[in-house]
Write an enzyme that holds these catalytic residues in place. Structure first.
Site, PDB file in Angstrom:
ATOM      1  N   SER A  45      29.070   3.254  -5.225  1.00 33.50           N
ATOM      2  CA  SER A  45      27.679   3.200  -5.700  1.00 33.50           C
ATOM      3  C   SER A  45      27.613   2.947  -7.199  1.00 33.50           C
ATOM      4  CB  SER A  45      26.950   4.506  -5.357  1.00 33.50           C
ATOM      5  OG  SER A  45      27.664   5.626  -5.851  1.00 33.50           O
ATOM      6  N   HIS A 178     -18.259  -7.513   0.937  1.00 36.29           N
ATOM      7  CA  HIS A 178     -17.789  -8.655   1.744  1.00 36.29           C
ATOM      8  C   HIS A 178     -17.559  -9.892   0.870  1.00 36.29           C
ATOM      9  CE1 HIS A 178     -19.211  -6.238   5.206  1.00 36.29           C
ATOM     10  NE2 HIS A 178     -20.236  -5.997   4.408  1.00 36.29           N
ATOM     11  N   SER A 299       1.546 -25.914 -14.526  1.00 40.27           N
ATOM     12  CA  SER A 299       2.106 -26.550 -13.338  1.00 40.27           C
ATOM     13  C   SER A 299       2.978 -27.715 -13.782  1.00 40.27           C
ATOM     14  CB  SER A 299       0.969 -27.059 -12.457  1.00 40.27           C
ATOM     15  OG  SER A 299       1.433 -28.060 -11.585  1.00 40.27           O
ATOM     16  N   LYS A 305      -3.567 -27.450 -14.941  1.00 39.40           N
ATOM     17  CA  LYS A 305      -3.458 -26.107 -14.398  1.00 39.40           C
ATOM     18  C   LYS A 305      -3.071 -25.039 -15.423  1.00 39.40           C
ATOM     19  CE  LYS A 305      -3.812 -24.875 -10.682  1.00 39.40           C
ATOM     20  NZ  LYS A 305      -2.924 -24.994  -9.513  1.00 39.40           N
ATOM     21  N   ASN A 307      -2.117 -21.203 -14.527  1.00 41.98           N
ATOM     22  CA  ASN A 307      -2.005 -20.318 -13.368  1.00 41.98           C
ATOM     23  C   ASN A 307      -1.914 -18.840 -13.764  1.00 41.98           C
ATOM     24  OD1 ASN A 307      -2.007 -22.515 -11.616  1.00 41.98           O
ATOM     25  ND2 ASN A 307       0.206 -22.781 -11.832  1.00 41.98           N
ATOM     26  N   GLU A 312      -0.778 -12.507 -10.216  1.00 41.01           N
ATOM     27  CA  GLU A 312      -0.251 -12.863  -8.886  1.00 41.01           C
ATOM     28  C   GLU A 312       1.049 -12.106  -8.594  1.00 41.01           C
ATOM     29  OE1 GLU A 312      -1.919 -17.371  -8.113  1.00 41.01           O
ATOM     30  OE2 GLU A 312      -0.070 -17.121  -9.225  1.00 41.01           O
ATOM     31  N   LYS A 347      19.076   5.473  -3.856  1.00 36.16           N
ATOM     32  CA  LYS A 347      18.938   5.085  -5.256  1.00 36.16           C
ATOM     33  C   LYS A 347      18.307   3.717  -5.465  1.00 36.16           C
ATOM     34  CE  LYS A 347      22.629   8.122  -6.148  1.00 36.16           C
ATOM     35  NZ  LYS A 347      22.581   8.415  -4.686  1.00 36.16           N
TER      36      LYS A 347
HETATM   37  N1  ARG Z   1      27.586   8.629  -4.703  1.00 35.37           N
HETATM   38  C1  ARG Z   1      27.146   9.693  -3.862  1.00 35.37           C
HETATM   39  C2  ARG Z   1      25.646   9.575  -3.612  1.00 35.37           C
HETATM   40  O1  ARG Z   1      25.063   8.799  -4.243  1.00 35.37           O
HETATM   41  C3  ARG Z   1      27.444  11.001  -4.513  1.00 35.37           C
HETATM   42  C4  ARG Z   1      27.621  12.164  -3.566  1.00 35.37           C
HETATM   43  C5  ARG Z   1      28.820  11.936  -2.733  1.00 35.37           C
HETATM   44  N2  ARG Z   1      29.206  13.051  -2.007  1.00 35.37           N
HETATM   45  C6  ARG Z   1      30.070  12.961  -1.008  1.00 35.37           C
HETATM   46  N3  ARG Z   1      30.424  14.023  -0.419  1.00 35.37           N
HETATM   47  N4  ARG Z   1      30.551  11.820  -0.616  1.00 35.37           N
HETATM   48  O2  ARG Z   1      25.073  10.230  -2.787  1.00 35.37           O
END
Ligand code: ARG
Length: 480
Positions: A45, A178, A299, A305, A307, A312, A347
């Site tokens: 992550s 409306h 445009s 134009k 825009n 938008e 996340k």
């Molecule tokens: N990168 C993990 C998350 O975002 C952190 C927690 C991981 N915990 C675990 N036991 N694998 O949730």
């Protein structure tokens, strides 16, 4: 190969790639073989959670202080750890920190670097905690800061609306139902409707903050810890208003993020309506407003134009804000207690909602003070479309006609006006009297758009004096 989020090329752009180097993994002890290279990329992550680093470090410093207070660390160990963490913070801030995919996430990257930096004492930091309570704490601390930044931006947009409304308390425009001309209103009154939507969004945000600001630390992996921790102390150091009552719940639920995403979805819906009206009003068919050139684009084929790309795009952003809410709800649904890796998926939707809400608020707050208003076009539009027909019916009621009969009389009058190509105010008294003998010379004032708005003179209505007073109250009501 085309780059995607699981290819080496993707990671090398954002982190120093140290794939398959299992000697560095804090949990490598019970494993017989290195992690599969693709699994490493798939489960990491770090590509998106590294933005949590200031909060991860703040959480670790508070944890170390608490451990020293209860005697699990010595004062010297605590100080060494804190100096090490502060050094890492400085390195990351100045771009001198190489993130490693092999170290999976922000927590293990920082902890591993700490030990490299200060030696074996760094290995004591994780005493009495788990990444499960650590990540839940980091996300809450991060979101708390972002909520405060977003609240400031909402206020800035609300102030811009009030500042624009102030000189337009008596500027007349058509009000619609409306999308057909309904009754004349004042432009300031219309802007105050947007203010009210944002005011409720602001209240929702503030309410969400209360439940975000609860500390999971101490829950450890799921059941709590055997060390004599002092959760009040950690909460005090981190500014948490409350401590999570149940360790299983603390590490597993992401309802606080769902609440934020719900706030963001509703705000996005409101901004999309706001955007839609800016788009309509700036069209050649309305010409009520002119958007500043620097907030528009041209445009590549049609030279004439201009825009309204900014509104938008804001209108379009509501799609991902709704999607992020749905993603988080679905992610949480059916998960057994306690922590599951599914939660790592919280996340990106959360960050995406935060980033886009901030972007939309900022661009609208920046643009609004520079929007040109065209009161002449608004007035002309209000004068057409028989916008004072209800006023005419109300006039007849005041003369003793029942409302349903008055409605019928005015309906026939409007039909006559359409057939003769006139507006109500252009009909002579003799013409009007064909439909009711109750229509007298004083009806002329009633048929004017100015008379129409001035007559709606009570709290919450469109009369200029009411709008003026409402702006004053709004400035005081703004959530500080
Ligand atoms: N990168 C993990 C998350 O975002 C952190 C927690 C991981 N915990 C675990 N036991 N694998 O949730």
């Amino acid at each position: 190969m085309v780059e995607n989020r699981y290819t080496a090329a993707y990671f090398s752009g954002i982190v120093a790639l140290t794939v398959n180097d299992d000697t560095t993994k804090p949990w490598a002890g019970r494993f017989n073989e290195p992690t599969d290279a693709f699994v490493e990329a798939f489960t990491a992550s770090i590509g998106f959670d590294k933005r949590l680093y200031p909060h991860d470090i703040a959480g670790s410093i508070a944890h170390a202080r608490m451990l020293a207070k209860v005697g699990v660390l010595t004062a010297a160990e605590r100080d060494t750890i804190i100096v090490g963490l502060e050094g890492i913070l400085a390195d990351i801030n100045s771009g001198q920190f190489a993130w490693s995919v092999a170290l999976e996430d922000v927590h293990m990257n920082i902890e591993t670097r700490l030990t490299e930096r200060i030696g074996a004492v760094g290995k004591k930091l994780h005493t009495g905690r788990s990444r499960n309570d650590q990540v839940a704490t980091d996300v809450r601390l991060y979101l708390r800061d972002e909520i405060d930044a977003i609240a400031t931006e909402v206020r800035r947009l609300q102030t811009a609306l009030l500042d624009l409304a102030e000189p337009h308390c008596a500027t007349i425009m058509p009000g619609f139902t409306h999308l057909q001309t309904a009754q004349p209103i004042t432009f300031g009154h219309h802007l105050l409707a947007w203010f009210e939507m944002l005011q409720r969004d602001q209240q929702r945000l503030r309410d969400c903050r209360k439940r975000v600001n609860v500390m999971p630390l101490g829950a450890a992996a799921l059941a709590g810890t055997t060390y004599p921790i002092d959760r009040q102390e950690t909460a005090r150091l981190l500014g948490f208003e409350a401590i999570a009552e149940n360790s299983l719940d603390a590490v597993s639920d992401r309802d606080f993020a769902i609440e934020f995403a719900a706030f963001a979805a509703v705000l996005g819906m409101h901004l999309s309506r706001f955007a839609e009206e800016l788009i309509l009003w700036s069209s050649a068919q309305f010409r009520f407003i002119d958007l500043p050139d620097r907030f528009c684009t041209g445009s590549s084929i049609m030279p004439q134009k201009k825009n309204p790309d900014v509104p938008e795009l804001v209108r379009g952003k509501s799609g991902r804000l709704f999607g992020n809410l749905m993603a988080l709800l679905t992610l949480m649904k059916g998960q057994p207690l306690a922590y599951n890796k599914d939660n790592q998926e919280d996340k990106e939707p959360l960050f995406d909602s935060i980033d886009n809400v901030k972007g939309c608020l900022r661009v609208f707050a920046d643009m609004l003070p520079h929007v040109q208003i065209n009161p002449t076009a608004m007035l002309a539009a209000a004068q057409g479309g028989f916008s004072t027909a209800t006023d005419l019916a109300d006039y007849l009621v005041r003369k003793g006609v029942a409302f349903r009969d008055a409605h019928e009389i005015v309906g026939r009058t409007v039909r006559y006006a359409i057939e003769t190509g006139k507006d109500l105010a252009q009909l002579s008294l003799a013409e009007l009297q064909r439909f009711s003998s109750q229509l007298q010379a004083d009806v002329v004032a009633v048929l004017s758009v100015e008379g129409s708005v001035a007559a709606r003179n009570h709290l919450g209505a469109t009369a200029p004096a009411q709008v003026q007073a409402a702006i004053k109250r709004a400035r005081q009501r703004m959530v500080s």
